[in-house]
Design a protein around this motif. Structure first.
Motif, PDB file in Angstrom:
ATOM      1  N   ALA B 300      -9.982 -13.592  -8.359  1.00 10.00           N
ATOM      2  CA  ALA B 300      -9.423 -12.250  -8.563  1.00 10.00           C
ATOM      3  C   ALA B 300      -9.192 -11.531  -7.239  1.00 10.00           C
ATOM      4  O   ALA B 300      -8.342 -10.643  -7.147  1.00 10.00           O
ATOM      5  N   SER B 301      -9.946 -11.907  -6.219  1.00 14.96           N
ATOM      6  CA  SER B 301      -9.796 -11.191  -4.952  1.00 14.96           C
ATOM      7  C   SER B 301      -8.741 -11.808  -4.038  1.00 14.96           C
ATOM      8  O   SER B 301      -8.441 -11.244  -2.984  1.00 14.96           O
ATOM      9  N   ALA B 302      -8.182 -12.941  -4.441  1.00 14.09           N
ATOM     10  CA  ALA B 302      -7.277 -13.670  -3.533  1.00 14.09           C
ATOM     11  C   ALA B 302      -6.065 -12.847  -3.108  1.00 14.09           C
ATOM     12  O   ALA B 302      -5.509 -13.071  -2.038  1.00 14.09           O
ATOM     13  N   CYS B 303      -5.655 -11.908  -3.958  1.00 12.61           N
ATOM     14  CA  CYS B 303      -4.497 -11.092  -3.546  1.00 12.61           C
ATOM     15  C   CYS B 303      -4.741  -9.598  -3.785  1.00 12.61           C
ATOM     16  O   CYS B 303      -3.807  -8.833  -3.975  1.00 12.61           O
ATOM     17  N   CYS B 304      -6.000  -9.195  -3.733  1.00 18.61           N
ATOM     18  CA  CYS B 304      -6.293  -7.777  -3.990  1.00 18.61           C
ATOM     19  C   CYS B 304      -6.004  -6.912  -2.764  1.00 18.61           C
ATOM     20  O   CYS B 304      -6.078  -7.391  -1.622  1.00 18.61           O
ATOM     21  N   ASP B 305      -5.696  -5.656  -2.999  1.00 18.32           N
ATOM     22  CA  ASP B 305      -5.561  -4.686  -1.906  1.00 18.32           C
ATOM     23  C   ASP B 305      -6.690  -3.660  -1.980  1.00 18.32           C
ATOM     24  O   ASP B 305      -7.066  -3.073  -0.979  1.00 18.32           O
ATOM     25  N   GLN B 353      -7.355 -19.543   0.118  1.00 16.12           N
ATOM     26  CA  GLN B 353      -7.429 -20.830  -0.594  1.00 16.12           C
ATOM     27  C   GLN B 353      -8.839 -21.104  -1.136  1.00 16.12           C
ATOM     28  O   GLN B 353      -8.979 -21.645  -2.225  1.00 16.12           O
ATOM     29  N   LEU B 354      -9.851 -20.711  -0.361  1.00 13.05           N
ATOM     30  CA  LEU B 354     -11.230 -20.930  -0.837  1.00 13.05           C
ATOM     31  C   LEU B 354     -11.528 -20.061  -2.059  1.00 13.05           C
ATOM     32  O   LEU B 354     -12.169 -20.505  -3.015  1.00 13.05           O
ATOM     33  N   LEU B 355     -11.057 -18.825  -2.003  1.00 12.76           N
ATOM     34  CA  LEU B 355     -11.273 -17.929  -3.152  1.00 12.76           C
ATOM     35  C   LEU B 355     -10.600 -18.497  -4.404  1.00 12.76           C
ATOM     36  O   LEU B 355     -11.135 -18.416  -5.506  1.00 12.76           O
ATOM     37  N   VAL B 356      -9.439 -19.090  -4.207  1.00 11.45           N
ATOM     38  CA  VAL B 356      -8.706 -19.676  -5.333  1.00 11.45           C
ATOM     39  C   VAL B 356      -9.392 -20.966  -5.785  1.00 11.45           C
ATOM     40  O   VAL B 356      -9.704 -21.149  -6.967  1.00 11.45           O
ATOM     41  N   ALA B 357      -9.630 -21.848  -4.819  1.00 13.15           N
ATOM     42  CA  ALA B 357     -10.146 -23.182  -5.159  1.00 13.15           C
ATOM     43  C   ALA B 357     -11.498 -23.138  -5.860  1.00 13.15           C
ATOM     44  O   ALA B 357     -11.810 -23.994  -6.688  1.00 13.15           O
ATOM     45  N   SER B 358     -12.300 -22.121  -5.534  1.00 15.79           N
ATOM     46  CA  SER B 358     -13.644 -22.077  -6.126  1.00 15.79           C
ATOM     47  C   SER B 358     -13.623 -21.736  -7.614  1.00 15.79           C
ATOM     48  O   SER B 358     -14.603 -21.962  -8.314  1.00 15.79           O
ATOM     49  N   THR B 362     -11.805 -23.956 -13.326  1.00 15.61           N
ATOM     50  CA  THR B 362     -12.993 -23.768 -14.165  1.00 15.61           C
ATOM     51  C   THR B 362     -12.660 -23.103 -15.491  1.00 15.61           C
ATOM     52  O   THR B 362     -13.478 -23.112 -16.408  1.00 15.61           O
ATOM     53  N   ASP B 363     -11.467 -22.527 -15.593  1.00 19.07           N
ATOM     54  CA  ASP B 363     -11.136 -21.771 -16.802  1.00 19.07           C
ATOM     55  C   ASP B 363      -9.619 -21.524 -16.800  1.00 19.07           C
ATOM     56  O   ASP B 363      -9.041 -21.243 -15.749  1.00 19.07           O
ATOM     57  N   PRO B 364      -8.976 -21.600 -17.970  1.00 18.98           N
ATOM     58  CA  PRO B 364      -7.519 -21.354 -17.996  1.00 18.98           C
ATOM     59  C   PRO B 364      -7.138 -19.959 -17.518  1.00 18.98           C
ATOM     60  O   PRO B 364      -6.038 -19.756 -16.995  1.00 18.98           O
ATOM     61  N   GLN B 365      -8.054 -19.007 -17.671  1.00 13.76           N
ATOM     62  CA  GLN B 365      -7.739 -17.649 -17.211  1.00 13.76           C
ATOM     63  C   GLN B 365      -7.735 -17.571 -15.690  1.00 13.76           C
ATOM     64  O   GLN B 365      -7.022 -16.758 -15.100  1.00 13.76           O
ATOM     65  N   ALA B 366      -8.528 -18.410 -15.055  1.00 14.26           N
ATOM     66  CA  ALA B 366      -8.498 -18.503 -13.592  1.00 14.26           C
ATOM     67  C   ALA B 366      -7.264 -19.295 -13.159  1.00 14.26           C
ATOM     68  O   ALA B 366      -6.582 -18.928 -12.197  1.00 14.26           O
ATOM     69  N   LEU B 367      -6.979 -20.348 -13.899  1.00 11.63           N
ATOM     70  CA  LEU B 367      -5.850 -21.226 -13.556  1.00 11.63           C
ATOM     71  C   LEU B 367      -4.547 -20.444 -13.402  1.00 11.63           C
ATOM     72  O   LEU B 367      -3.796 -20.641 -12.453  1.00 11.63           O
ATOM     73  N   ILE B 368      -4.305 -19.539 -14.341  1.00 14.69           N
ATOM     74  CA  ILE B 368      -3.016 -18.822 -14.292  1.00 14.69           C
ATOM     75  C   ILE B 368      -2.973 -17.799 -13.158  1.00 14.69           C
ATOM     76  O   ILE B 368      -1.914 -17.254 -12.864  1.00 14.69           O
ATOM     77  N   LEU B 369      -4.107 -17.540 -12.518  1.00 14.08           N
ATOM     78  CA  LEU B 369      -4.136 -16.542 -11.442  1.00 14.08           C
ATOM     79  C   LEU B 369      -4.029 -17.155 -10.040  1.00 14.08           C
ATOM     80  O   LEU B 369      -4.063 -16.428  -9.051  1.00 14.08           O
TER      81      LEU B 369
END
Lengths: 222, 458
Positions: B300-305, B353-358, B362-369
């Motif tokens: 969730a933080s990978a593209c937060c402002d 990439q680390l924020l995303v890869a971790s 693990t979950d389809p809701q993470a996958l789409i983000l």
């Protein structure tokens, strides 16, 4: 006769409402709860027997599967719809007094709170367990709970809340109910409450999930 | 839909702290302008709100703001957003909400003058209209107090304006529990879109009049409800992921009506909005576990402002009051992201990439983000000629992504979950491109006692 009741039990357990309903795929082309209940009544099966030997055990299985995380809510709702189709056929027998439910359960989300998903699940499960359910909806003040109990003496009352700012209204409502109707049992549930809070406000029972409510009601009814 | 192309097309550019269209605020925040700020959210402890408790209510908010900003200064924070999400009583009786804004704004101003700390208040009145069923979205008696709170609250210092509006919720609540994806599309892409157009014209009009910032509107009551229900194992996670994607076509209407961001924290549709419109967004993840659990703590933080905690009660913890403790957690997360930005493009992308890869598999809701998937889905969300078509196409693409990840073995889903995939696809594919055809298809299937078509201009 037993085979018919077993089929009805399965129709309700797996959510087959009627012949036309496409769900569940494994019962496609089979009669649903609606047709099977008519057949059972025509075959001379008593309505109480239908209720006790097919519908209630079916919903009991559904409740257990749900609490063991083996099915999702939509499947449970399909079962409730199937049971509803069956109950439609049994309605005249309830009206005539030929069959009786286990009791009356009045439920509502407390005043100031609109969240009703948890409340609706509890209502559905309790109805499936053979109780008459009166759902007062959301944002319900003390007076409406009291009025409902006055209209249904002996009923059990359940209060639901999701917010920390509305759970405080539970205390007020429990006090009002107990002051007016001291013997009425009051259950509470919802994300911010727990057993300590239940005791603190003088309620009688707290359940963390719908199945807990059903199990406690069964103990009270037995 | 107004948007026909993406502002961000490269996944690497969908990154924390940088938005193509940053938002500058009165006290000097530049949200999306090159650094991440903390956005602190909070609520009252267990208590009643009535005339006799109002002094305590105001004291709680004073204590929250003072404690958070004091800690922000100690941590050398570059800036903070405080979100006041009002409770029922504060919106119904707008002067209560306005008074709280005043109390908090005085503290923000004090820290600005004394320490140079930039902070702003996001004012989020709760949508009172859902107290009427069926909801009267356009003629409700509750619109007036809501709008009064918006207007007088922004004058009092609530510079960033947001809401979690509820148009279509009376239809979506049951649809969520039934996993009824077509009705979800109806609730969000037909009813929700119309209500957003109605409401955001008003909010943007007021913001323009007073020189304030129309920020954004999260589909919290829809997609976050789905996420929380999935987390409780009430509904499938694959379904919740699709609800999130569908919610984009509803939430983007705020931007079409003039909102500029930062979009609200609980709207995980934010990454899609950022890719499509270039606005800065607030997001919440692991530091929001105080309010709700989620499967997207890091991604969730990978593209937060802005980086938020959703909500925490003003209660005492061992370290201090909970909002102060959460401000510290948010600040450290923001500090790490900001250090990566200072270090340059390569370190920033490695952290992204680390924020995303971790989380991603693990979950389809993470996958789409994941940024790649946000870009791929966003392209489909703007391709069609109607909100309905875009919702359908976006959801089908999300479903494609989930099935591809499943087929490749990258994501594992239980049989309970995968059983829903063909059902959801069939349902989505049965939705026509034309909105009028879709409405015609759906109306006979819906319980029309639950909503009033004319309240949506239908």
């Amino acid at each position: 006769m037993e085979e018919l009741l077993e089929k009805l039990l399965q129709a309700v357990e797996f959510g087959k409402v009627d012949f036309k309903s496409p769900y569940p795929p494994q019962l496609k082309g089979e009669n649903g709860a609606y047709e099977l209940t008519i057949k059972a009544l025509e075959s001379g099966v008593g309505p109480q027997q239908i209720l006790e030997n097919a519908l209630v055990p079916a919903m009991d299985r559904v409740g257990k599967k749900f609490s063991e995380n083996k099915i999702f809510v939509p499947q449970m709702l399909m079962s409730a719809k199937a049971m509803g189709a069956s109950m439609l056929q049994l309605k005249p027998f309830f009206t005539s007094g030929e069959i009786k439910t286990k009791g009356t359960f009045i439920i509502g989300t407390v005043k100031g709170d609109l969240h009703d998903i948890g409340k609706n699940l509890v209502a559905m499960m309790v109805e499936g367990a053979g109780w008459t359910v009166i759902d007062l909806g959301v944002d319900v003040p003390s007076a409406r709970y009291i009025e409902a109990v006055n209209n249904n003496p002996g009923a059990i009352v359940a209060l639901s809340a999701l917010l920390t700012t509305t759970m405080v209204n539970m205390g007020e409502i429990v006090s009002d109910i107990k002051a007016n109707l001291p013997t009425t049992k009051v259950f509470i549930g919802g994300a911010p409450v727990n057993n300590d809070y239940c005791q603190k406000i003088g309620a009688d029972f707290y359940a963390p999930d719908p199945q807990g409510v059903v199990e406690h009601l069964s103990k009270l009814a037995s | 839909m107004k948007y026909k192309s993406l502002i961000i097309t490269n996944p690497e550019d969908l990154i924390f702290g940088i938005a193509p269209n940053p938002v500058k605020t009165r006290r000097g925040l530049e949200i999306g302008g090159g650094q991440v700020y903390a956005e602190l959210n909070f609520t009252l402890p267990v208590m009643s709100i009535n005339e006799s408790t109002l002094p305590q209510v105001y004291e709680h908010y004073r204590e929250i703001a003072e404690g958070a900003l004091e800690r922000a200064v100690d941590l050398n924070s570059k800036g903070v957003v405080l979100e006041l999400e009002t409770l029922l009583e504060m919106t119904k009786t707008p002067w209560i909400g306005i008074e709280i804004v005043k109390v908090m704004n005085e503290i923000c101003e004090k820290y600005y003058q004394k320490h140079g700390l930039a902070s702003e208040i996001r004012l989020t009145p709760n949508d009172l209209r859902e107290f009427e069923r069926p909801a009267k979205q356009r003629t409700s008696q509750y619109l007036e107090p809501m709008m009064e709170l918006f207007e007088k609250g922004m004058i009092a210092g609530g510079d960033l304006l947001s809401i979690e509006s509820t148009g279509g919720k009376e239809v979506s609540d049951d649809a969520l529990m039934n996993c009824d994806i077509k009705t979800i599309v109806f609730a969000l892409a037909v009813l929700g879109v119309r209500d957003m157009q109605f409401l955001w014209k008003k909010i943007f009009g007021l913001a323009s009049q007073h020189g304030k910032i129309a920020a954004g509107d999260s589909a919290c009551g829809f997609a976050n409800t789905a996420m929380v229900l999935a987390e409780k194992k009430y509904i499938p996670r694959v379904f919740a992921a699709l609800v999130r994607v569908i919610s984009v076509v509803r939430s983007i209407v705020a931007m079409e009506e003039g909102a500029v961001g930062p979009d609200k924290d609980c709207g995980y549709e934010g990454p899609f909005l950022k890719a499509i419109t270039g606005i800065p967004i607030s997001m919440e993840g692991k530091t929001a576990a105080c309010a709700h659990l989620s499967p997207i703590g890091n991604i969730a933080s990978a593209c937060c402002d802005l980086w938020s905690n959703e909500s925490v009660q003003n209660i005492k913890l061992l370290s201090g009051m909970a909002p102060t403790a959460y401000l510290e957690q948010l600040e450290y997360d923001a500090r790490l992201m900001n250090q990566a930005l200072i270090a340059g493009t390569v370190p920033s992308h490695i952290l992204q990439q680390l924020l995303v890869a971790s989380d991603v598999y693990t979950d389809p809701q993470a996958l789409i983000l994941s940024p790649e998937n946000v870009i791929r889905i966003s392209k489909e969300l703007i391709k069609g000629d109607s909100y309905v078509a875009n919702a359908r196409n976006g959801a089908i693409t999300a479903l494609d992504i989930i099935e591809e990840a499943l087929a490749s073995g990258k994501i594992k889903l239980s049989e309970m979950e995968t059983a829903y995939l063909p059902i959801l696809r069939d349902e989505l594919e049965s939705i026509p491109e034309s909105e009028s055809e879709f409405i015609e298809m759906m109306l006979p299937l819906l319980d029309q006692s639950k909503f009033i078509l004319s309240e949506y201009g239908l």
